[in-house]
Design a protein around this motif. Sequence first.
Motif, mmCIF file in Angstrom:
data_model
loop_
_atom_site.group_PDB
_atom_site.id
_atom_site.type_symbol
_atom_site.label_atom_id
_atom_site.label_comp_id
_atom_site.label_asym_id
_atom_site.label_seq_id
_atom_site.Cartn_x
_atom_site.Cartn_y
_atom_site.Cartn_z
ATOM 1 N N ASP A 160 20.126 104.766 -77.504
ATOM 2 C CA ASP A 160 20.516 105.857 -76.619
ATOM 3 C C ASP A 160 21.830 105.601 -75.876
ATOM 4 O OD1 ASP A 160 19.704 104.015 -74.724
ATOM 5 O OD2 ASP A 160 18.053 105.200 -73.962
ATOM 6 N N GLU A 161 22.404 104.407 -76.057
ATOM 7 C CA GLU A 161 23.664 104.076 -75.384
ATOM 8 C C GLU A 161 24.594 103.304 -76.291
ATOM 9 O OE1 GLU A 161 24.001 102.221 -71.505
ATOM 10 O OE2 GLU A 161 22.138 103.198 -70.911
ATOM 11 N N SER A 191 24.755 108.184 -75.398
ATOM 12 C CA SER A 191 25.694 108.195 -74.280
ATOM 13 C C SER A 191 26.764 107.141 -74.559
ATOM 14 C CB SER A 191 24.931 107.859 -73.004
ATOM 15 O OG SER A 191 25.821 107.622 -71.956
ATOM 16 N N THR A 229 29.920 104.924 -73.119
ATOM 17 C CA THR A 229 30.607 104.457 -71.922
ATOM 18 C C THR A 229 31.601 103.361 -72.299
ATOM 19 O OG1 THR A 229 28.874 102.831 -71.463
ATOM 20 C CG2 THR A 229 28.684 104.956 -70.364
#
Length: 75
Positions: free
Chosen positions: A36-37, A55, A57
């Motif tokens: 999920d990241e 997500s 980043t």
Amino acid sequence: MLRRGMLWQSAKGDTVSESIGKAIEYYREKYGCDPDEVEINAADCGKEVQSKEVSVTSSRYVLRGCLLIGVGEKT
């Protein structure tokens, strides 16, 4: 921040978005769950970096041309 992750080295010629897609597919096959990241180097961030599945980043701790993919602390 990732709770559990895998380091992925991008293939030459792949965009960051392509590398994320390949890393997601490999992660699912290897670990049997969805990541999920994704964390990527801040210098690799740009308008092209998008994903509907995870997500994304930036992190100064990830080497250029690599990404960290996995499950975040919220999961």
